[in-house]
Design an enzyme around this catalytic site. Structure first.
Site, PDB file in Angstrom:
ATOM      1  N   ARG A  16      -9.129  -1.175  -1.476  1.00 36.57           N
ATOM      2  CA  ARG A  16      -8.298  -2.357  -1.739  1.00 36.57           C
ATOM      3  C   ARG A  16      -9.079  -3.470  -2.447  1.00 36.57           C
ATOM      4  O   ARG A  16      -8.859  -4.662  -2.199  1.00 36.57           O
ATOM      5  CB  ARG A  16      -7.675  -2.896  -0.437  1.00 36.57           C
ATOM      6  CG  ARG A  16      -6.561  -2.009   0.099  1.00 36.57           C
ATOM      7  CD  ARG A  16      -5.925  -2.625   1.331  1.00 36.57           C
ATOM      8  NE  ARG A  16      -6.865  -2.723   2.424  1.00 36.57           N
ATOM      9  CZ  ARG A  16      -6.756  -3.564   3.454  1.00 36.57           C
ATOM     10  NH1 ARG A  16      -5.737  -4.391   3.527  1.00 36.57           N
ATOM     11  NH2 ARG A  16      -7.664  -3.581   4.418  1.00 36.57           N
ATOM     12  N   GLU A  17      -9.977  -3.077  -3.348  1.00 29.81           N
ATOM     13  CA  GLU A  17     -10.782  -4.076  -4.052  1.00 29.81           C
ATOM     14  C   GLU A  17      -9.894  -5.078  -4.800  1.00 29.81           C
ATOM     15  O   GLU A  17     -10.197  -6.271  -4.864  1.00 29.81           O
ATOM     16  CB  GLU A  17     -11.718  -3.409  -5.072  1.00 29.81           C
ATOM     17  CG  GLU A  17     -12.798  -2.529  -4.466  1.00 29.81           C
ATOM     18  CD  GLU A  17     -12.321  -1.095  -4.196  1.00 29.81           C
ATOM     19  OE1 GLU A  17     -11.100  -0.855  -4.128  1.00 29.81           O
ATOM     20  OE2 GLU A  17     -13.191  -0.225  -4.037  1.00 29.81           O
ATOM     21  N   LYS A 117      13.273  -4.376  -4.797  1.00 31.59           N
ATOM     22  CA  LYS A 117      12.663  -3.053  -4.626  1.00 31.59           C
ATOM     23  C   LYS A 117      12.833  -2.181  -5.856  1.00 31.59           C
ATOM     24  O   LYS A 117      13.877  -2.176  -6.490  1.00 31.59           O
ATOM     25  CB  LYS A 117      13.257  -2.360  -3.405  1.00 31.59           C
ATOM     26  CG  LYS A 117      12.817  -3.077  -2.165  1.00 31.59           C
ATOM     27  CD  LYS A 117      12.820  -2.222  -0.930  1.00 31.59           C
ATOM     28  CE  LYS A 117      12.344  -3.112   0.205  1.00 31.59           C
ATOM     29  NZ  LYS A 117      11.896  -2.424   1.375  1.00 31.59           N
ATOM     30  N   TRP A 561      10.445   3.455   6.652  1.00 34.20           N
ATOM     31  CA  TRP A 561       9.164   2.792   6.391  1.00 34.20           C
ATOM     32  C   TRP A 561       7.977   3.635   6.859  1.00 34.20           C
ATOM     33  O   TRP A 561       6.875   3.133   7.056  1.00 34.20           O
ATOM     34  CB  TRP A 561       9.160   1.380   7.006  1.00 34.20           C
ATOM     35  CG  TRP A 561      10.132   0.474   6.291  1.00 34.20           C
ATOM     36  CD1 TRP A 561      10.764   0.731   5.103  1.00 34.20           C
ATOM     37  CD2 TRP A 561      10.602  -0.824   6.693  1.00 34.20           C
ATOM     38  NE1 TRP A 561      11.593  -0.307   4.749  1.00 34.20           N
ATOM     39  CE2 TRP A 561      11.519  -1.274   5.708  1.00 34.20           C
ATOM     40  CE3 TRP A 561      10.348  -1.650   7.790  1.00 34.20           C
ATOM     41  CZ2 TRP A 561      12.164  -2.516   5.785  1.00 34.20           C
ATOM     42  CZ3 TRP A 561      10.989  -2.885   7.861  1.00 34.20           C
ATOM     43  CH2 TRP A 561      11.887  -3.309   6.871  1.00 34.20           C
ATOM     44  N   ASP A 599      17.604  -3.454  15.129  1.00 36.11           N
ATOM     45  CA  ASP A 599      17.516  -3.884  13.728  1.00 36.11           C
ATOM     46  C   ASP A 599      17.577  -2.700  12.774  1.00 36.11           C
ATOM     47  O   ASP A 599      16.874  -1.712  12.966  1.00 36.11           O
ATOM     48  CB  ASP A 599      16.178  -4.597  13.488  1.00 36.11           C
ATOM     49  CG  ASP A 599      16.110  -5.956  14.171  1.00 36.11           C
ATOM     50  OD1 ASP A 599      17.149  -6.642  14.215  1.00 36.11           O
ATOM     51  OD2 ASP A 599      15.021  -6.333  14.642  1.00 36.11           O
ATOM     52  N   HIS A 694      13.460 -17.518   3.959  1.00 32.42           N
ATOM     53  CA  HIS A 694      12.477 -17.122   2.944  1.00 32.42           C
ATOM     54  C   HIS A 694      11.926 -18.333   2.206  1.00 32.42           C
ATOM     55  O   HIS A 694      10.990 -18.225   1.434  1.00 32.42           O
ATOM     56  CB  HIS A 694      13.101 -16.128   1.973  1.00 32.42           C
ATOM     57  CG  HIS A 694      13.596 -14.907   2.685  1.00 32.42           C
ATOM     58  ND1 HIS A 694      14.859 -14.835   3.218  1.00 32.42           N
ATOM     59  CD2 HIS A 694      12.977 -13.751   3.015  1.00 32.42           C
ATOM     60  CE1 HIS A 694      14.999 -13.664   3.829  1.00 32.42           C
ATOM     61  NE2 HIS A 694      13.877 -12.996   3.722  1.00 32.42           N
ATOM     62  N   CYS A 726      17.146 -14.207   8.777  1.00 34.23           N
ATOM     63  CA  CYS A 726      16.176 -13.156   9.108  1.00 34.23           C
ATOM     64  C   CYS A 726      15.243 -13.707  10.189  1.00 34.23           C
ATOM     65  O   CYS A 726      15.422 -14.842  10.645  1.00 34.23           O
ATOM     66  CB  CYS A 726      15.405 -12.705   7.860  1.00 34.23           C
ATOM     67  SG  CYS A 726      14.583 -11.106   8.064  1.00 34.23           S
TER      68      CYS A 726
END
Ligand code: GLN
Ligand code: ZN
Length: 756
Positions: A16-17, A117, A561, A599, A694, A726
Site C-alpha cells: 500500500r505504498e 460504484k 462485501w 442492515d 455525508h 445513514c
C-alpha cells in the site's frame, strides 16, 4: 499464435505504498515529486513482475494516482468550471481538488466530483461532469509518459484507455435532459489524435476498455457504438485495438460488436456462458482474448477446465491469434498471496491473488502452445482443486428449510407492536453507529498489541455506550441504539465471529483513492458457533427504559462485501449466512431485545449488470432477508436500512422483504425518491432520511421540517419514521449533537402541526 495478457494490475503497491504516499502528500508532508516517485516505482515493479511472469501484453496507463475515470476526465479536458475558474489549481493539486474537493482562492467550498460504484464492483470512480459547453481538449501526457517509461525499461506495453462511449455513459450533466452521450462526436477526434500519438511513440496495440458493452444498451447507446466503430473504420493511423469489456455478457450486444473495426476482442468468460454464437460470426483474423482466469475473485484456477475451454473454442473457431487473459483488470483482487503468513494453511493453497493468477495464465499458455497438452503443473493443480472439493468445510449436507413469512401479516404485527412500545407519531431513531473516534479505534489496536486487556477494552466500550444512551434519552429519541463502538467494520465484525471465513493480513483492494479494504474470504460453510451481538445488546438495553435496537448486518451485505466461494452458487452461501443471522435474531429476542435492525446497504449493488439477471437475483436476495428476519415473533419489530435512493425499479422486491420499518437515504435527493412511493403503495413503515450524514454541515430544524412535509405528501403520518440517512460513524460528536437536536426539534414541530 497463442499469447498472454493482463488487463490491469493492482496499483496501490504490494504494501500500500501509494496509500501512504498520498496521505502524506495531502498533509503536506512530502512533495509532489516524492509522490510521483512512489508512483513510478509501483509501476516499474509491476511491469518487471509481469515481464518476469511471461505476460506478452503488459498493460500501461492502468496505474492511477486516484481513479482511472478521473484520469480520463483530465485526459479529455473535461474539467468542471468550478475548478477551471481557479487558475492556481494545477497538475496534481487540480487533480486532487476534483477528487476530494478544495477551497477557492476566495475561500469558497469547491465540492468534489461525485463518486459512485464502478459497475457491479466495490471500486468507486469519480463521475464525469459533461455539459453542452464542456471544452474537451486532449492532454495525452499520462498515457504517453507511462508507455515511454516502460519502454525505457525495455518493456513493451499495451496502453489501457477508457473508451469514449463508456466514459460518456458514466457521466452526468447538471442540465436537465442533456445527455453526455451527445458529445461523442467531439471526443472521437481526440481519441484519434491520442491513438496517433501513441502509435508515433511506438505502441503496437491499445486496450480500449468499453465495459458498457456488457450492459443493456438503449437505442442511443447502440447508436453511439455504431458511431465509434464507423469513425475508426476510416482511420488507419492508429495502433491495433483490443476492445475490452467485462462484468457482464457481451453477447447481448452481439449485433453492435460485430460492427467493430478493431483488431481484437476480449471476452469475460465468467460472465458470458455461451460465447459460441458470437465467436462463430467473428472474422478468424480477429485477435481473440479469452478471460479464463477470474479477475474478481481469489480462487486458484482449475487449469484443466480452463485449458478445455480454450481448446474447445480453438477447435471450433480456429482463430489465428488467441490471447489467454484474466476476465477483467486485476484491480479487484489483492496483489500477492506470498505476503500472507497467517491464513489457515489448508485454505491458503486454494487461493491465487494477482501475481499467482499471472502464473496460472503463463501455465495455460505453455499447455495451449503444446497443442493443448497439460503440463506437469496441471496434475498438482488438479490435486488441490480436488482436495478443496472434498474438504469437510464444503460438505454442506442438507440445506435447512425455514419459514419465509412472519407469523402474522404486517397490520396485525403493527397493532401488537403499537401496544407493546406505544411510540409517538413520527417515531425518531438513528441508523445505528455513533462517531467512531480515534480514541475508540485506538482502543482496538491497543487491545491487539496487548497494551490493554479484554476487561479494560470492554469497560471502555461500555462507558461509551452508556454515554451514547444517555445522550439519546436526553434529546428525546424514541428508539435508541448502542452506537456500534465495538465494531471495526459492519461486515468484518460478523465475519470474525462466524465459521467459514478467513482473513488476510495484506489482502488490500482499492475502494477509492487511498482507501483500501480487506474483504473477508468465505471459504467454507458458514456457521454461527455462538451469539455475536447479544451481550452488547443486552447490556445496552439494561441501561434504559426506552427500546434499544439490536443491530445486525444482513446476509446479502455480508456476502457482497466478501470474496465468495465459487464452488457453489452465491445464493447458497448467502442462505447459510442468513441462517446464522436468523439464529442471532432468535437469541436477541430471548435476551429481551424487541426491536432488531438488519442492515442491507449492499442489496442493490448485487444486481447483475443486465436486467435479464435481476429477477433471479432479487428472488434469492429477498429470500435470504426473509430467512434472516421471518423467524421473529410478531411483537418483535424488524427494521432494515439501505443507504441509497434508487428504488423505482426494485421497490416491489423491497416490499416483499416485509420489514416492519425501513430507513433509506433521501435527504441528498431532497426526497425525490418518494416518487417511487407515489406509484407503489409501500405497505409498511418507512423512514426516509432527513439529515445528510455525508456532509459535515449541521442541518437546520426548518430544513428538516421541509423534508418531513415533502415526505408526508406521499407517506401517511402513521407510517412515517424520522431518522438520519445513514449511520453516524464517520461524523464527529460536535456535528452529531446539534444535528440530532435539530432533528428532534423538527419532529416536534411537525408533531404539533399534526395534532392541531
Ligand atoms: N448500522 C450501520 C451504521 O449505522 C449501517 C451502515 C450502512 O448503512 N452502511 O453504521
Ligand atoms: Zn447507510
Amino acid at each position: 499464435m497463442i499469447y498472454t495478457s493482463n488487463l490491469g494490475i493492482p496499483r496501490i503497491g504490494a504494501n500500500r505504498e501509494l496509500k501512504f504516499a498520498l496521505e502524506k502528500y495531502w498533509k503536506n508532508q512530502i512533495t509532489a515529486q516524492a509522490l510521483r516517485e512512489t508512483g513510478a516505482v509501483i509501476q516499474k515493479n509491476n511491469w518487471i513482475l509481469q515481464k518476469e511472469l511471461g505476460v506478452d501484453f503488459i498493460p500501461s496507463n492502468d496505474f492511477s494516482y486516484y481513479d482511472h475515470v478521473l484520469d480520463t476526465s483530465i485526459l479529455l479536458g473535461a474539467i468542471p468550471n468550478r475548478f477551471l475558474n481557479e487558475p492556481e489549481l494545477k497538475d496534481l493539486d487540480l487533480y486532487f481538488a476534483m477528487a476530494r474537493g478544495a477551497r477557492s482562492k476566495a475561500g469558497q467550498v469547491l465540492p468534489a466530483m461525485e463518486m459512485t460504484k464502478w459497475f457491479n464492483t466495490n471500486y468507486h470512480f469519480l463521475v464525469p461532469e459533461i455539459n453542452d459547453n464542456t471544452r474537451f481538449k486532449l492532454d495525452a501526457s499520462k498515457p504517453l509518459n507511462a508507455y515511454r517509461a516502460a519502454r525505457d525499461l525495455g518493456i513493451e506495453t499495451r496502453p489501457v484507455l477508457l473508451g469514449p462511449v463508456t466514459y460518456l455513459l458514466l457521466g452526468k450533466s447538471e442540465k436537465e435532459g442533456f445527455s453526455p452521450l451527445s458529445r461523442l462526436g467531439d471526443l472521437l477526434p481526440l481519441y484519434s489524435q491520442l491513438f496517433g500519438e501513441l502509435a508515433a511513440a511506438g505502441a503496437a496495440w491499445i486496450q480500449l476498455d468499453e465495459p458498457a458493452l456488457c450492459t443493456d444498451l438503449d437505442s442511443s447507446g447502440n447508436a453511439a457504438y455504431l458511431e465509434l466503430f464507423s469513425y475508426f473504420s476510416r482511420i488507419s493511423n492508429r495502433p491495433k485495438i483490443m476492445l475490452a469489456s467485462y462484468f457482464g455478457d457481451l453477447t447481448a450486444n452481439a449485433e453492435v460488436i460485430l460492427r467493430s473495426p478493431f483488431e481484437g476482442l476480449h471476452i469475460d468468460l465468467f460472465n458470458c456462458l455461451d460465447p459460441d454464437p458470437l465467436l462463430k460470426r467473428l472474422d478468424k483474423k480477429t485477435t481473440i482474448s479469452l478471460g479464463v482466469v477470474d479477475g474478481r475473485n481469489v480462487w486458484k484456477n482449475d487449469l484443466g477446465k480452463s485449458l478445455g475451454v480454450l481448446k474447445t473454442i480453438q477447435d471450433r473457431h480456429a482463430f489465428n491469434d488467441l490471447i489467454i487473459a484474466p476476465s477483467c483488470s486485476m484491480l479487484h483482487v489483492p496483489q500477492d498471496l506470498e505476503l500472507e503468513n497467517n491464513l489457515p494453511a489448508e485454505v491458503a493453497v486454494w487461493l491465487a491473488f494477482a501475481r499467482q493468477k499471472l502464473g496460472e495464465i503463463a501455465e495455460l499458455k505453455k499447455a495451449a502452445s503444446l497443442d493443448f497438452t497439460p503440463t506437469p503443473a496441471f496434475a498438482d493443480n488438479r490435486k488441490i482443486i480436488q482436495k478443496r472439493a472434498d474438504s469437510l468445510h464444503n460438505n454442506a449436507g442438507e440445506d435447512a428449510s425455514f419459514s419465509l413469512k412472519r407469523n402474522s401479516p404486517f397490520a396485525v404485527r403493527k397493532a401488537i407492536q403499537k401496544r407493546k412500545y406505544n411510540l409517538p407519531l413520527l417515531p425518531a431513531t438513528t441508523i445505528g453507529s455513533f462517531p467512531q473516534t480515534i480514541e475508540i479505534r485506538s482502543l482496538r489496536s491497543r487491545l491487539q498489541k496487548n497494551e490493554i486487556d479484554e476487561a479494560q477494552y470492554q469497560a471502555a466500550i461500555k462507558a461509551e455506550i452508556e454515554k451514547t444512551i444517555r445522550f439519546q434519552e436526553q434529546i428525546g429519541l424514541d428508539v435508541l441504539v448502542h452506537g456500534e463502538f465495538e465494531r471495526n467494520d459492519m461486515v468484518q465484525y460478523f465475519a470474525e465471529k462466524l465459521e467459514g471465513f478467513a482473513f488476510t493480513e495484506n489482502g488490500w483492494v482499492q475502494s477509492f483513492g487511498s482507501r483500501c479494504v480487506r474483504p473477508p474470504i468465505i471459504y467454507g460453510n458458514v456457521n454461527r458457533p455462538e451469539p455475536m451481538t447479544v451481550d452488547w445488546a443486552a447490556y445496552s438495553q439494561s441501561l434504559t427504559q426506552k427500546p434499544v435496537k439490536g443491530m445486525l448486518t444482513g446476509p446479502v451485505t455480508i456476502l457482497q462485501w466478501s470474496f465468495v466461494r465459487d464452488d457453489q452458487p452465491r445464493s447458497q452461501t448467502c442462505r447459510q449466512i442468513a441462517a446464522a443471522i436468523r439464529a442471532e435474531v432468535a437469541d436477541l429476542e430471548k435476551a429481551g431485545i424487541g426491536i432488531i435492525q438488519i442492515d442491507e446497504p449492499a442489496l442493490r449493488e448485487g444486481l447483475p449488470l443486465q436486467k435479464k439477471g435481476w429477477e433471479e437475483y432479487l428472488k434469492w436476495a429477498v429470500e435470504c432477508f426473509q430467512i434472516a428476519s421471518a423467524g421473529a415473533r410478531d411483537a418483535t419489530q424488524i427494521h432494515t436500512h439501505m443507504c441509497y435512493a434508487e428504488f423505482n425499479d426494485i421497490i416491489e422486491a423491497i416490499g416483499r422483504m416485509d420489514a416492519d420499518v425501513i430507513s433509506i437515504e433521501a435527504s441528498r435527493s431532497k426526497m425525490d425518491l418518494l416518487e417511487a412511493f407515489e406509484k407503489y403503495h409501500y405497505p409498511n413503515d418507512i423512514g426516509p432520511g432527513v439529515y445528510d450524514i455525508h456532509s459535515p454541515n449541521v442541518p437546520e430544524a426548518n430544513e428538516m421540517v421541509q423534508l418531513i412535509h415533502n415526505a408526508l405528501k406521499v407517506i401517511p403520518a402513521g407510517q412515517l419514521w424520522i431518522n438520519p440517512d445513514c449511520g453516524l460513524k464517520t461524523r464527529r460528536w460536535e456535528e452529531v449533537i446539534p444535528s440530532l437536536e435539530n432533528m428532534i426539534e423538527a419532529v416536534n414541530i411537525v408533531r404539533a402541526e399534526l395534532n392541531q
